[in-house]
Motif scaffolding. Structure first.
Motif, PDB file in Angstrom:
ATOM      1  N   ARG A 118       0.833  -1.210   0.000  1.00 37.81           N
ATOM      2  CA  ARG A 118       0.000   0.000   0.000  1.00 37.81           C
ATOM      3  C   ARG A 118       0.866   1.258   0.000  1.00 37.81           C
ATOM      4  NH1 ARG A 118      -5.890  -0.354   1.222  1.00 37.81           N
ATOM      5  NH2 ARG A 118      -6.371  -2.537   0.799  1.00 37.81           N
ATOM      6  N   ASN A 119       1.743   1.309  -0.984  1.00 35.70           N
ATOM      7  CA  ASN A 119       2.701   2.401  -1.116  1.00 35.70           C
ATOM      8  C   ASN A 119       2.699   2.875  -2.564  1.00 35.70           C
ATOM      9  OD1 ASN A 119       5.038   4.012  -1.320  1.00 35.70           O
ATOM     10  ND2 ASN A 119       6.154   2.798   0.187  1.00 35.70           N
ATOM     11  N   SER A 120       2.517   4.167  -2.759  1.00 31.20           N
ATOM     12  CA  SER A 120       2.591   4.775  -4.077  1.00 31.20           C
ATOM     13  C   SER A 120       2.977   6.235  -3.865  1.00 31.20           C
ATOM     14  CB  SER A 120       1.253   4.637  -4.816  1.00 31.20           C
ATOM     15  OG  SER A 120       1.342   5.145  -6.133  1.00 31.20           O
ATOM     16  N   GLY A 121       2.722   7.077  -4.859  1.00 32.27           N
ATOM     17  CA  GLY A 121       3.064   8.476  -4.648  1.00 32.27           C
ATOM     18  C   GLY A 121       2.861   9.333  -5.882  1.00 32.27           C
ATOM     19  N   ALA A 122       2.953  10.638  -5.662  1.00 36.39           N
ATOM     20  CA  ALA A 122       2.978  11.632  -6.726  1.00 36.39           C
ATOM     21  C   ALA A 122       4.358  12.279  -6.703  1.00 36.39           C
ATOM     22  CB  ALA A 122       1.892  12.687  -6.514  1.00 36.39           C
ATOM     23  N   MET A 123       5.071  12.193  -7.822  1.00 37.02           N
ATOM     24  CA  MET A 123       6.409  12.749  -7.908  1.00 37.02           C
ATOM     25  C   MET A 123       6.305  14.174  -8.459  1.00 37.02           C
ATOM     26  SD  MET A 123       7.422   9.732  -7.024  1.00 37.02           S
ATOM     27  CE  MET A 123       9.200   9.533  -7.117  1.00 37.02           C
ATOM     28  N   LEU A 124       6.940  15.120  -7.780  1.00 36.10           N
ATOM     29  CA  LEU A 124       6.888  16.531  -8.125  1.00 36.10           C
ATOM     30  C   LEU A 124       8.263  16.991  -8.626  1.00 36.10           C
ATOM     31  CD1 LEU A 124       5.168  17.634  -4.787  1.00 36.10           C
ATOM     32  CD2 LEU A 124       4.034  16.779  -6.863  1.00 36.10           C
ATOM     33  N   HIS A 125       8.272  17.976  -9.516  1.00 43.58           N
ATOM     34  CA  HIS A 125       9.535  18.532 -10.025  1.00 43.58           C
ATOM     35  C   HIS A 125      10.451  17.437 -10.565  1.00 43.58           C
ATOM     36  CE1 HIS A 125       8.591  22.550  -9.081  1.00 43.58           C
ATOM     37  NE2 HIS A 125       9.216  22.714  -7.924  1.00 43.58           N
ATOM     38  N   GLY A 126       9.850  16.444 -11.244  1.00 42.25           N
ATOM     39  CA  GLY A 126      10.624  15.316 -11.742  1.00 42.25           C
ATOM     40  C   GLY A 126      11.372  15.618 -13.026  1.00 42.25           C
ATOM     41  N   GLN A 127      12.412  14.828 -13.269  1.00 36.07           N
ATOM     42  CA  GLN A 127      13.148  14.937 -14.522  1.00 36.07           C
ATOM     43  C   GLN A 127      12.261  14.463 -15.666  1.00 36.07           C
ATOM     44  OE1 GLN A 127      15.709  11.200 -13.305  1.00 36.07           O
ATOM     45  NE2 GLN A 127      16.207  11.684 -15.424  1.00 36.07           N
ATOM     46  N   SER A 128      12.606  14.833 -16.878  1.00 39.09           N
ATOM     47  CA  SER A 128      11.858  14.368 -18.042  1.00 39.09           C
ATOM     48  C   SER A 128      11.972  12.854 -18.167  1.00 39.09           C
ATOM     49  CB  SER A 128      12.413  15.028 -19.311  1.00 39.09           C
ATOM     50  OG  SER A 128      11.967  14.355 -20.468  1.00 39.09           O
ATOM     51  N   PRO A 129      10.875  12.157 -18.478  1.00 38.16           N
ATOM     52  CA  PRO A 129      10.982  10.699 -18.642  1.00 38.16           C
ATOM     53  C   PRO A 129      11.932  10.306 -19.767  1.00 38.16           C
ATOM     54  CG  PRO A 129       8.845  11.501 -19.405  1.00 38.16           C
ATOM     55  CD  PRO A 129       9.496  12.642 -18.697  1.00 38.16           C
ATOM     56  N   GLN A 130      12.121  11.201 -20.738  1.00 38.96           N
ATOM     57  CA  GLN A 130      13.036  10.903 -21.843  1.00 38.96           C
ATOM     58  C   GLN A 130      14.496  10.884 -21.397  1.00 38.96           C
ATOM     59  OE1 GLN A 130      10.262  12.832 -22.315  1.00 38.96           O
ATOM     60  NE2 GLN A 130       9.264  11.275 -23.579  1.00 38.96           N
ATOM     61  N   THR A 131      14.798  11.440 -20.214  1.00 36.94           N
ATOM     62  CA  THR A 131      16.178  11.443 -19.713  1.00 36.94           C
ATOM     63  C   THR A 131      16.443  10.300 -18.746  1.00 36.94           C
ATOM     64  OG1 THR A 131      15.691  12.911 -17.821  1.00 36.94           O
ATOM     65  CG2 THR A 131      16.238  13.961 -19.929  1.00 36.94           C
ATOM     66  N   MET A 132      15.444   9.458 -18.494  1.00 36.97           N
ATOM     67  CA  MET A 132      15.644   8.313 -17.601  1.00 36.97           C
ATOM     68  C   MET A 132      16.225   7.133 -18.378  1.00 36.97           C
ATOM     69  SD  MET A 132      12.257   8.348 -15.141  1.00 36.97           S
ATOM     70  CE  MET A 132      12.862   6.913 -14.211  1.00 36.97           C
ATOM     71  N   LEU A 133      17.183   6.469 -17.782  1.00 36.48           N
ATOM     72  CA  LEU A 133      17.793   5.306 -18.407  1.00 36.48           C
ATOM     73  C   LEU A 133      16.945   4.054 -18.164  1.00 36.48           C
ATOM     74  CD1 LEU A 133      21.585   5.876 -17.611  1.00 36.48           C
ATOM     75  CD2 LEU A 133      20.218   6.681 -19.559  1.00 36.48           C
ATOM     76  N   LYS A 134      17.184   3.026 -18.974  1.00 45.30           N
ATOM     77  CA  LYS A 134      16.355   1.824 -18.945  1.00 45.30           C
ATOM     78  C   LYS A 134      16.298   1.188 -17.561  1.00 45.30           C
ATOM     79  CE  LYS A 134      15.807  -2.680 -21.203  1.00 45.30           C
ATOM     80  NZ  LYS A 134      16.331  -3.601 -22.263  1.00 45.30           N
ATOM     81  N   ASP A 135      17.427   1.110 -16.868  1.00 40.32           N
ATOM     82  CA  ASP A 135      17.475   0.424 -15.582  1.00 40.32           C
ATOM     83  C   ASP A 135      17.287   1.353 -14.392  1.00 40.32           C
ATOM     84  OD1 ASP A 135      17.919  -1.913 -16.957  1.00 40.32           O
ATOM     85  OD2 ASP A 135      20.073  -1.963 -16.607  1.00 40.32           O
ATOM     86  N   GLN A 136      16.997   2.626 -14.630  1.00 48.01           N
ATOM     87  CA  GLN A 136      16.820   3.578 -13.535  1.00 48.01           C
ATOM     88  C   GLN A 136      15.577   3.232 -12.730  1.00 48.01           C
ATOM     89  OE1 GLN A 136      17.248   7.657 -14.736  1.00 48.01           O
ATOM     90  NE2 GLN A 136      16.348   8.478 -12.857  1.00 48.01           N
ATOM     91  N   ASP A 137      15.697   3.289 -11.397  1.00 49.76           N
ATOM     92  CA  ASP A 137      14.576   2.859 -10.567  1.00 49.76           C
ATOM     93  C   ASP A 137      13.532   3.941 -10.329  1.00 49.76           C
ATOM     94  OD1 ASP A 137      16.385   4.308  -9.029  1.00 49.76           O
ATOM     95  OD2 ASP A 137      16.579   2.803  -7.442  1.00 49.76           O
ATOM     96  N   PHE A 138      13.947   5.167 -10.046  1.00 58.67           N
ATOM     97  CA  PHE A 138      13.014   6.257  -9.755  1.00 58.67           C
ATOM     98  C   PHE A 138      13.431   7.514 -10.505  1.00 58.67           C
ATOM     99  CE2 PHE A 138      13.318   3.543  -5.977  1.00 58.67           C
ATOM    100  CZ  PHE A 138      11.993   3.165  -5.829  1.00 58.67           C
TER     101      PHE A 138
END
Length: 283
Positions: A118-138
């Protein structure tokens, strides 16, 4: 925003007492219409990023729209295997009020960690999803963490976690990964409305039932608690003035029925008007 405007804005916002008789009505201040980030029909304005998969791949339809709800489900997983998922709205924002209505449902996916129940969230001020690498967790971001109760024990929600970021909390640089809010515990499958007042790199407030349950300032890139990222996406010490909003998938099914945003950017240099609008929106 100029320094003196930031100081004035922080001073005025510090005087707000949500949900009390100290609220001042300003009939001449119009509330902007909220932007429905989730339209109840599709995810065309969102981009999925799930660990071990490329940006844009919605593995096993983790994120789906059914019955007018944005749902997170794991019926296509053999094992969760730390495939942390996030879905990003395709436009960044800097000054806003975000309102999210969510509920936890069902059973946790096989292989999910105990802390992710029962854990989730709203991420604020996040990096662009296009800059996330394949194995990046968050995503590098500020997380408004959602937690559900077990029916007995106290477990606050709308907490703060900081993957790849730091904030100032109680007027000091805060480097631990998470800190709890002062919220009530929400047990079972009940709907919860979480609101976030985000004012660039000055102040962020977590609000539940019209009351501030957590407040901090100066969000910035730094610290750990994120792995397998592109080093170019993590310039430690850089102030976070805007970013992408994500919803999270951490192994427990969750529904979202409302994700809406009041854009405050037109008022960021007018602290009095900004304050008045915030008071009207947060009830």
């Amino acid at each position: 925003m100029k320094l003196n405007s930031i100081i004035l804005s922080l001073f005025m916002l510090s005087t707000i007492s949500y949900g009390t008789n100290s609220r001042v009505d300003h009939p001449n201040v119009a509330i902007p219409l909220p932007i429905q980030l989730f339209n109840g029909k599709d995810m065309n304005d969102w981009t999925a990023k799930i660990r071990l998969h490329e940006t844009g791949e919605n593995y096993a339809q983790t994120f789906r729209v059914e019955d007018g709800l944005l749902k997170v489900r794991y019926d296509g997983y053999d094992n969760f295997n730390q495939q942390y998922g996030h879905i990003a709205y395709n436009k960044p924002f800097g000054h806003y009020i975000l309102r999210v209505e969510y509920r936890f449902v069902g059973e946790q996916a096989k292989g999910g960690e105990g802390w992710a129940w029962r854990n989730s969230g709203a991420m604020l001020h996040g990096q662009s999803p296009q800059t996330m690498l394949k194995d990046q967790d968050f995503p590098i971001s500020i997380e408004g963490q959602f937690l559900g109760g077990d029916g007995t024990a106290e477990r606050t929600t709308s907490n703060l976690c900081t993957p790849g970021t730091n904030v100032y909390y109680m007027n000091e640089l805060f480097t631990p990964h998470c800190t709890s809010s002062t919220s009530n515990t929400y047990h079972g499958d009940q709907w919860v409305t979480a609101e976030f007042v985000v004012l660039g790199d000055s102040i962020i407030r977590h609000v539940l039932e019209g009351k501030t349950v957590l407040e901090y300032t100066k969000p910035q890139i730094g610290g750990g608690n994120v792995s397998d990222f592109d080093k170019n996406a993590k310039p430690d010490g850089k102030a976070l003035t805007e970013g992408y909003i994500y919803l999270q998938s951490e192994s427990h099914p969750i529904d979202f029925r409302k994700v809406e945003l009041y854009d405050l950017s037109p008022y960021k240099n007018n602290p009095e008007k900004l304050n008045n609008i915030i008071q009207k929106v947060i009830k």
